[in-house]
Design an enzyme around this catalytic site. Sequence first.
Site, PDB file in Angstrom:
ATOM      1  N   ASP A  10       1.226  -1.638   0.208  1.00 59.94           N
ATOM      2  CA  ASP A  10       0.003  -0.225  -0.130  1.00 59.94           C
ATOM      3  C   ASP A  10       0.819   1.498  -0.063  1.00 59.94           C
ATOM      4  O   ASP A  10       1.719   1.525   0.498  1.00 59.94           O
ATOM      5  CB  ASP A  10      -0.972  -0.486   1.241  1.00 59.94           C
ATOM      6  CG  ASP A  10      -1.888   1.604   1.575  1.00 59.94           C
ATOM      7  OD1 ASP A  10      -1.297   1.910   0.843  1.00 59.94           O
ATOM      8  OD2 ASP A  10      -2.815   1.096   2.207  1.00 59.94           O
ATOM      9  N   ILE A  11       0.842   1.645  -1.080  1.00 63.15           N
ATOM     10  CA  ILE A  11       1.489   3.175  -1.342  1.00 63.15           C
ATOM     11  C   ILE A  11       1.256   4.318  -0.035  1.00 63.15           C
ATOM     12  O   ILE A  11       3.228   5.081   0.674  1.00 63.15           O
ATOM     13  CB  ILE A  11       1.263   3.965  -2.223  1.00 63.15           C
ATOM     14  CG1 ILE A  11       2.124   4.376  -2.910  1.00 63.15           C
ATOM     15  CG2 ILE A  11       0.187   4.768  -2.278  1.00 63.15           C
ATOM     16  CD1 ILE A  11       2.358   5.330  -3.909  1.00 63.15           C
ATOM     17  N   GLY A  32      -9.409   4.138  -6.180  1.00 66.23           N
ATOM     18  CA  GLY A  32      -8.255   3.907  -6.009  1.00 66.23           C
ATOM     19  C   GLY A  32      -6.944   4.151  -5.519  1.00 66.23           C
ATOM     20  O   GLY A  32      -7.854   4.413  -4.584  1.00 66.23           O
ATOM     21  N   ASP A  34      -5.644   7.102  -5.862  1.00 65.82           N
ATOM     22  CA  ASP A  34      -6.024   8.602  -4.859  1.00 65.82           C
ATOM     23  C   ASP A  34      -7.054   8.631  -4.003  1.00 65.82           C
ATOM     24  O   ASP A  34      -6.802   9.319  -3.417  1.00 65.82           O
ATOM     25  CB  ASP A  34      -6.904   9.119  -6.166  1.00 65.82           C
ATOM     26  CG  ASP A  34      -7.020  10.435  -6.476  1.00 65.82           C
ATOM     27  OD1 ASP A  34      -5.409  11.034  -5.556  1.00 65.82           O
ATOM     28  OD2 ASP A  34      -7.815  11.020  -6.872  1.00 65.82           O
ATOM     29  N   THR A 119      -3.534   2.470 -14.197  1.00 65.01           N
ATOM     30  CA  THR A 119      -3.371   1.008 -15.072  1.00 65.01           C
ATOM     31  C   THR A 119      -4.829   0.498 -14.252  1.00 65.01           C
ATOM     32  O   THR A 119      -4.712  -0.461 -14.179  1.00 65.01           O
ATOM     33  CB  THR A 119      -2.299  -0.003 -14.223  1.00 65.01           C
ATOM     34  OG1 THR A 119      -2.203   0.110 -13.137  1.00 65.01           O
ATOM     35  CG2 THR A 119      -1.010   0.051 -15.090  1.00 65.01           C
TER      36      THR A 119
HETATM   37  N1  APR Z   1      -1.396   1.491  -3.091  1.00 65.34           N
HETATM   38  C1  APR Z   1      -0.448   1.364  -4.196  1.00 65.34           C
HETATM   39  N2  APR Z   1      -1.065   0.979  -4.982  1.00 65.34           N
HETATM   40  C2  APR Z   1      -2.524   0.974  -5.145  1.00 65.34           C
HETATM   41  C3  APR Z   1      -3.578   1.597  -4.752  1.00 65.34           C
HETATM   42  C4  APR Z   1      -2.856   1.710  -2.770  1.00 65.34           C
HETATM   43  N3  APR Z   1      -3.722   1.539  -1.710  1.00 65.34           N
HETATM   44  N4  APR Z   1      -4.494   1.201  -4.493  1.00 65.34           N
HETATM   45  C5  APR Z   1      -4.998   1.389  -5.572  1.00 65.34           C
HETATM   46  N5  APR Z   1      -3.529   1.617  -6.539  1.00 65.34           N
HETATM   47  C6  APR Z   1      -3.375   0.968  -7.502  1.00 65.34           C
HETATM   48  C7  APR Z   1      -4.427  -0.025  -8.486  1.00 65.34           C
HETATM   49  O1  APR Z   1      -3.994  -1.374  -8.488  1.00 65.34           O
HETATM   50  C8  APR Z   1      -3.281   0.585  -9.660  1.00 65.34           C
HETATM   51  O2  APR Z   1      -2.265  -0.688  -9.975  1.00 65.34           O
HETATM   52  O3  APR Z   1      -3.075   1.714  -8.381  1.00 65.34           O
HETATM   53  C9  APR Z   1      -2.447   1.569  -9.758  1.00 65.34           C
HETATM   54  C10 APR Z   1      -3.715   2.911 -10.399  1.00 65.34           C
HETATM   55  O4  APR Z   1      -5.295   2.798 -10.560  1.00 65.34           O
HETATM   56  P1  APR Z   1      -5.977   3.778  -9.818  1.00 65.34           P
HETATM   57  O5  APR Z   1      -5.764   4.219  -9.250  1.00 65.34           O
HETATM   58  O6  APR Z   1      -7.213   2.862 -10.816  1.00 65.34           O
HETATM   59  O7  APR Z   1      -5.457   5.221 -11.125  1.00 65.34           O
HETATM   60  P2  APR Z   1      -5.705   5.624 -12.431  1.00 65.34           P
HETATM   61  O8  APR Z   1      -5.715   4.093 -13.773  1.00 65.34           O
HETATM   62  O9  APR Z   1      -4.324   6.243 -13.008  1.00 65.34           O
HETATM   63  O10 APR Z   1      -7.114   6.027 -12.770  1.00 65.34           O
HETATM   64  C11 APR Z   1      -6.882   7.810 -12.697  1.00 65.34           C
HETATM   65  O11 APR Z   1      -8.823   7.108 -11.105  1.00 65.34           O
HETATM   66  O12 APR Z   1      -9.261   7.740  -8.750  1.00 65.34           O
HETATM   67  C12 APR Z   1      -9.803   7.683  -9.582  1.00 65.34           C
HETATM   68  O13 APR Z   1      -9.141  10.503  -8.944  1.00 65.34           O
HETATM   69  C13 APR Z   1      -8.724   9.417 -10.177  1.00 65.34           C
HETATM   70  O14 APR Z   1     -10.023  10.011 -11.480  1.00 65.34           O
HETATM   71  C14 APR Z   1      -8.108   9.692 -11.856  1.00 65.34           C
HETATM   72  C15 APR Z   1      -8.437   7.885 -11.688  1.00 65.34           C
END
Ligand code: APR
Length: 254
Positions: A10-11, A32, A34, A119
């Site tokens: 988890d980041i 996600g 964010d 992703t």
């Molecule tokens: N820690 C690390 N990685 C994570 C976490 C976490 N806690 N939660 C999710 N991820 C990973 C996901 O598994 C994925 O591989 O982050 C990666 C990016 O996924 P998203 O969060 O869906 O980001 P993205 O594809 O760039 O889409 C961005 O989604 O939430 C909205 O506001 C955001 O509109 C924007 C869009």
Amino acid sequence: MGTIEVVLGDITRQRVDIIVTAANESLLGGGGVDGAIHRAAGPRLAEAGARLAPVEPGKAVATPAFDLAPVKHVIHTVGPVWEDGEQGEDLVLTSCYLNSLLLAEELEAESIAFPAIATGVHGFPAERAARIATMAVRSLPIIDEIRLVAFDEETSGLLREALAEPVREWCPTCGAAAIPLVNGCRLLPEARQALAAGAIGLGGFLLDDDTFPQWGCAQEHYWTNGERDECRNQVALNDAIAVTLGEDRGWSVP
Ligand code: APR
């Protein structure tokens, strides 16, 4: 040169100077990664983000990290929405990493953690994204410790595989992955495309020792090593480096 490592987890649990979030243009938070970062940092993150919005895809802005302390800053970057791979998605994703690194350097960060930008909701194919992420961070090694944080085993495996790919040439001055330069006006069609994408640069000027440089790096070091024809053959492999830097610094002029 610093370290680049792949971390599964988890980041929001990373103890680094800067955490990068995969934001949307409003910076108000989303789902996600964010969503996780906004929950961990508290409501002040969205308030600070709103003052800097909107942010275009590929760009990056920084806010304090608030409740994520001791993390100092959150960098908000907006990844590309995947369509078919022909709409400049690779370059936007590359720019996300490079602009985040440049901003982190300005903020004097020593460590930074990236999620696998684009992703998830944005639908960027995971393997291609992993290759771009590793290529981008290896081409600009300006932060001592870079963590690529994968939230699942598959992403972690893809990032590790991409990092294990040999780099053809490293900059002897700063340790960046190198970009081949091409000389002459009769460029192969592949070279033209790669030039337009910033994956290669134009050479054609002389070094102090009267040779044409065959390689360059994002920090504007140039050198000669190996056969120039081999550089041309490599062009197709280098498909996603730094249009951002190229435009800024003038070495990817088509
Ligand atoms: N820690 C690390 N990685 C994570 C976490 C976490 N806690 N939660 C999710 N991820 C990973 C996901 O598994 C994925 O591989 O982050 C990666 C990016 O996924 P998203 O969060 O869906 O980001 P993205 O594809 O760039 O889409 C961005 O989604 O939430 C909205 O506001 C955001 O509109 C924007 C869009």
